[in-house]
Design a protein around this motif. Structure first.
Motif, PDB file in Angstrom:
ATOM      1  N   MET A   1       0.851  -1.192   0.000  1.00  0.00           N
ATOM      2  CA  MET A   1       0.000   0.000   0.000  1.00  0.00           C
ATOM      3  C   MET A   1       0.889   1.245   0.000  1.00  0.00           C
ATOM      4  SD  MET A   1      -3.092   1.045   2.602  1.00  0.00           S
ATOM      5  CE  MET A   1      -4.252  -0.039   1.786  1.00  0.00           C
ATOM      6  N   ARG A   2       0.585   2.178  -0.915  1.00  0.00           N
ATOM      7  CA  ARG A   2       1.416   3.376  -1.033  1.00  0.00           C
ATOM      8  C   ARG A   2       1.173   4.321   0.148  1.00  0.00           C
ATOM      9  NH1 ARG A   2       0.764   5.362  -7.225  1.00  0.00           N
ATOM     10  NH2 ARG A   2       2.365   6.869  -6.612  1.00  0.00           N
ATOM     11  N   ASN A   3       2.222   5.029   0.518  1.00  0.00           N
ATOM     12  CA  ASN A   3       2.095   6.070   1.522  1.00  0.00           C
ATOM     13  C   ASN A   3       1.239   7.207   0.982  1.00  0.00           C
ATOM     14  OD1 ASN A   3       4.010   5.596   3.985  1.00  0.00           O
ATOM     15  ND2 ASN A   3       5.214   4.977   2.199  1.00  0.00           N
ATOM     16  N   LEU A   4       0.503   7.845   1.878  1.00  0.00           N
ATOM     17  CA  LEU A   4      -0.279   9.024   1.550  1.00  0.00           C
ATOM     18  C   LEU A   4       0.288  10.188   2.360  1.00  0.00           C
ATOM     19  CD1 LEU A   4      -4.198   9.217   1.552  1.00  0.00           C
ATOM     20  CD2 LEU A   4      -2.726  11.150   2.081  1.00  0.00           C
ATOM     21  N   VAL A   5       0.648  11.257   1.684  1.00  0.00           N
ATOM     22  CA  VAL A   5       1.197  12.434   2.352  1.00  0.00           C
ATOM     23  C   VAL A   5       0.294  13.628   2.082  1.00  0.00           C
ATOM     24  CG1 VAL A   5       3.144  14.027   2.507  1.00  0.00           C
ATOM     25  CG2 VAL A   5       3.560  11.574   2.222  1.00  0.00           C
ATOM     26  N   LEU A   6      -0.185  14.234   3.141  1.00  0.00           N
ATOM     27  CA  LEU A   6      -0.956  15.464   3.047  1.00  0.00           C
ATOM     28  C   LEU A   6       0.013  16.637   3.020  1.00  0.00           C
ATOM     29  CD1 LEU A   6      -3.706  14.718   5.720  1.00  0.00           C
ATOM     30  CD2 LEU A   6      -3.911  14.471   3.239  1.00  0.00           C
ATOM     31  N   ALA A   7      -0.002  17.397   1.940  1.00  0.00           N
ATOM     32  CA  ALA A   7       0.837  18.587   1.833  1.00  0.00           C
ATOM     33  C   ALA A   7       0.027  19.795   2.274  1.00  0.00           C
ATOM     34  CB  ALA A   7       1.330  18.762   0.404  1.00  0.00           C
ATOM     35  N   VAL A   8       0.400  20.387   3.393  1.00  0.00           N
ATOM     36  CA  VAL A   8      -0.374  21.478   3.977  1.00  0.00           C
ATOM     37  C   VAL A   8       0.477  22.736   4.070  1.00  0.00           C
ATOM     38  CG1 VAL A   8      -1.714  19.802   5.301  1.00  0.00           C
ATOM     39  CG2 VAL A   8       0.187  20.984   6.383  1.00  0.00           C
ATOM     40  N   HIS A   9      -0.199  23.872   4.110  1.00  0.00           N
ATOM     41  CA  HIS A   9       0.524  25.140   4.170  1.00  0.00           C
ATOM     42  C   HIS A   9       1.293  25.271   5.466  1.00  0.00           C
ATOM     43  CE1 HIS A   9       1.234  29.477   4.623  1.00  0.00           C
ATOM     44  NE2 HIS A   9       1.244  29.502   3.314  1.00  0.00           N
ATOM     45  N   GLY A  10       0.650  24.936   6.583  1.00  0.00           N
ATOM     46  CA  GLY A  10       1.263  25.108   7.891  1.00  0.00           C
ATOM     47  C   GLY A  10       0.874  26.430   8.522  1.00  0.00           C
TER      48      GLY A  10
ATOM     49  N   LEU B   1       4.507  23.153   4.183  1.00  0.00           N
ATOM     50  CA  LEU B   1       5.172  24.054   3.247  1.00  0.00           C
ATOM     51  C   LEU B   1       5.785  25.253   3.952  1.00  0.00           C
ATOM     52  CD1 LEU B   1       2.347  24.017   0.561  1.00  0.00           C
ATOM     53  CD2 LEU B   1       4.489  22.738   0.504  1.00  0.00           C
ATOM     54  N   ASP B   2       5.301  25.573   5.126  1.00  0.00           N
ATOM     55  CA  ASP B   2       5.781  26.753   5.836  1.00  0.00           C
ATOM     56  C   ASP B   2       5.369  26.657   7.304  1.00  0.00           C
ATOM     57  OD1 ASP B   2       7.003  29.184   6.212  1.00  0.00           O
ATOM     58  OD2 ASP B   2       5.598  30.340   4.984  1.00  0.00           O
ATOM     59  N   HIS B   3       6.038  27.382   8.164  1.00  0.00           N
ATOM     60  CA  HIS B   3       5.677  27.613   9.561  1.00  0.00           C
ATOM     61  C   HIS B   3       5.861  26.416  10.498  1.00  0.00           C
ATOM     62  CE1 HIS B   3       4.164  31.577   8.633  1.00  0.00           C
ATOM     63  NE2 HIS B   3       3.315  31.081   7.752  1.00  0.00           N
ATOM     64  N   GLN B   4       5.595  25.209  10.022  1.00  0.00           N
ATOM     65  CA  GLN B   4       5.623  24.037  10.891  1.00  0.00           C
ATOM     66  C   GLN B   4       6.571  22.974  10.363  1.00  0.00           C
ATOM     67  OE1 GLN B   4       1.024  23.945  10.914  1.00  0.00           O
ATOM     68  NE2 GLN B   4       1.598  22.618  12.617  1.00  0.00           N
TER      69      GLN B   4
ATOM     70  N   HIS C   1       1.580  27.508  -4.409  1.00  0.00           N
ATOM     71  CA  HIS C   1       1.939  26.285  -3.692  1.00  0.00           C
ATOM     72  C   HIS C   1       1.449  25.046  -4.436  1.00  0.00           C
ATOM     73  CE1 HIS C   1       3.843  28.026  -0.288  1.00  0.00           C
ATOM     74  NE2 HIS C   1       2.759  28.569   0.224  1.00  0.00           N
ATOM     75  N   ARG C   2       0.207  25.075  -4.899  1.00  0.00           N
ATOM     76  CA  ARG C   2      -0.377  23.897  -5.532  1.00  0.00           C
ATOM     77  C   ARG C   2       0.200  23.645  -6.917  1.00  0.00           C
ATOM     78  NH1 ARG C   2      -2.180  20.897  -9.250  1.00  0.00           N
ATOM     79  NH2 ARG C   2      -3.432  22.571 -10.132  1.00  0.00           N
TER      80      ARG C   2
ATOM     81  N   PRO D   1      -2.400  17.618  -2.112  1.00  0.00           N
ATOM     82  CA  PRO D   1      -2.281  18.999  -1.639  1.00  0.00           C
ATOM     83  C   PRO D   1      -3.545  19.404  -0.873  1.00  0.00           C
ATOM     84  CG  PRO D   1      -1.693  18.821  -3.958  1.00  0.00           C
ATOM     85  CD  PRO D   1      -2.383  17.542  -3.578  1.00  0.00           C
ATOM     86  N   LEU D   2      -3.385  19.675   0.398  1.00  0.00           N
ATOM     87  CA  LEU D   2      -4.513  20.090   1.224  1.00  0.00           C
ATOM     88  C   LEU D   2      -4.644  21.606   1.100  1.00  0.00           C
ATOM     89  CD1 LEU D   2      -6.508  18.563   3.048  1.00  0.00           C
ATOM     90  CD2 LEU D   2      -5.193  19.383   5.002  1.00  0.00           C
ATOM     91  N   LEU D   3      -5.120  22.019  -0.065  1.00  0.00           N
ATOM     92  CA  LEU D   3      -5.218  23.430  -0.409  1.00  0.00           C
ATOM     93  C   LEU D   3      -6.543  23.675  -1.110  1.00  0.00           C
ATOM     94  CD1 LEU D   3      -1.610  23.843  -1.856  1.00  0.00           C
ATOM     95  CD2 LEU D   3      -2.402  24.655   0.381  1.00  0.00           C
TER      96      LEU D   3
END
Length: 249
Positions: free
Chosen positions: A1-10, A40-43, A69-70, A61-63
């Motif tokens: 099963m592939r990894n799922l990564v949520l890309a968030v601004h932070g 992507l930033d702050h965290q 960014h997206r 991309p959680l945008l």
């Protein structure tokens, strides 16, 4: 099963991380997949740090907009790790339904329905960057019997306070702000300080409909997208469920 990564601004606001983690937990339950969050930033951890150990992952991309960014940042980072990148969440009907639910909850807490609504997005100066907010305005407008208009917390006009003031100048007295935002941060705090608002909706990331939407993005990518590619959107209506009936005026 592939990894799922949520890309968030932070965000520097601690509550933002907790909100996104609730979404990640919901997606883990729905998919059974290993889910991580890259910022992507702050965290921390940053998106490159997370992907370094997850080559070939599906990046969602959680945008809510298709800004820089997206369209640039996330694909550029993901390419280095041979990851598939799905579309963001911009323009999806599931987002409008989550926005509707948050608005209704805020109205109930305020003591009754609004007579006008301002959908407040983050804002972007990039061409097309505000399309997600504008689509949400149109979709929410079809669910409500009151005027619905757009405003932006940065980079574009009108600002939320200006949009509220315009509606009040037209005679509306119960003007609500629907936060077209994912997690608590400086923008949500700014919305709470806008004068003369009837109600302010909470951000959207931990709404169940967004977990379902992210799950659909992941499933589509896992089913057929090769690593290193950008994956298109799911067909309209596949993850949105049944629309709520419009309220009586």
């Amino acid at each position: 099963m592939r990894n799922l990564v949520l890309a968030v601004h932070g965000s520097a606001v601690p509550e933002a991380g907790a909100t996104v983690e609730r979404l990640a937990d919901a997606v883990r339950r729905l998919t059974g997949a290993p889910v991580a969050v890259g910022h992507l930033d702050h965290q921390r951890p940053s998106l490159p740090y997370v992907l370094a150990d997850r080559t070939g992952a599906v990046v969602v991309p959680l945008l809510l907009g298709d800004g820089y960014h997206r369209t640039v940042d996330i694909p550029s980072v993901a390419r280095h790790f041979d990851c598939a990148v799905t579309r963001g969440l911009s323009g999806e009907y599931a987002v409008a339904l989550a926005l509707y639910d948050r608005l209704r909850a805020a109205e109930r807490a305020a003591g009754g329905p609004a007579d006008a609504v301002v959908v407040a997005g983050a804002g972007s100066s990039r061409p097309g960057g505000n399309d997600g907010t504008l689509t949400a305005v149109r979709q929410l407008g079809r669910l409500l019997p009151v005027p619905v208009t757009a405003a932006y917390c940065s980079a574009s006009d009108p600002a939320p306070a200006e949009a509220v003031a315009r509606l009040r100048a037209c005679g509306f007295r119960r003007v609500a702000l629907a936060a077209h935002l994912l997690a608590p941060g400086r923008f949500t705090r700014a919305l709470w300080s806008v004068p003369d608002t009837w109600a302010v909706g909470e951000p959207l990331a931990d709404h169940p409909r967004l977990a379902e939407l992210v799950t659909a993005r992941y499933a589509q990518a896992s089913a057929g997208a090769p690593a290193g590619k950008t994956v298109g959107t799911v067909p309209a209506g596949k993850t949105t469920g049944t629309a709520p009936a419009a309220r009586a005026a």
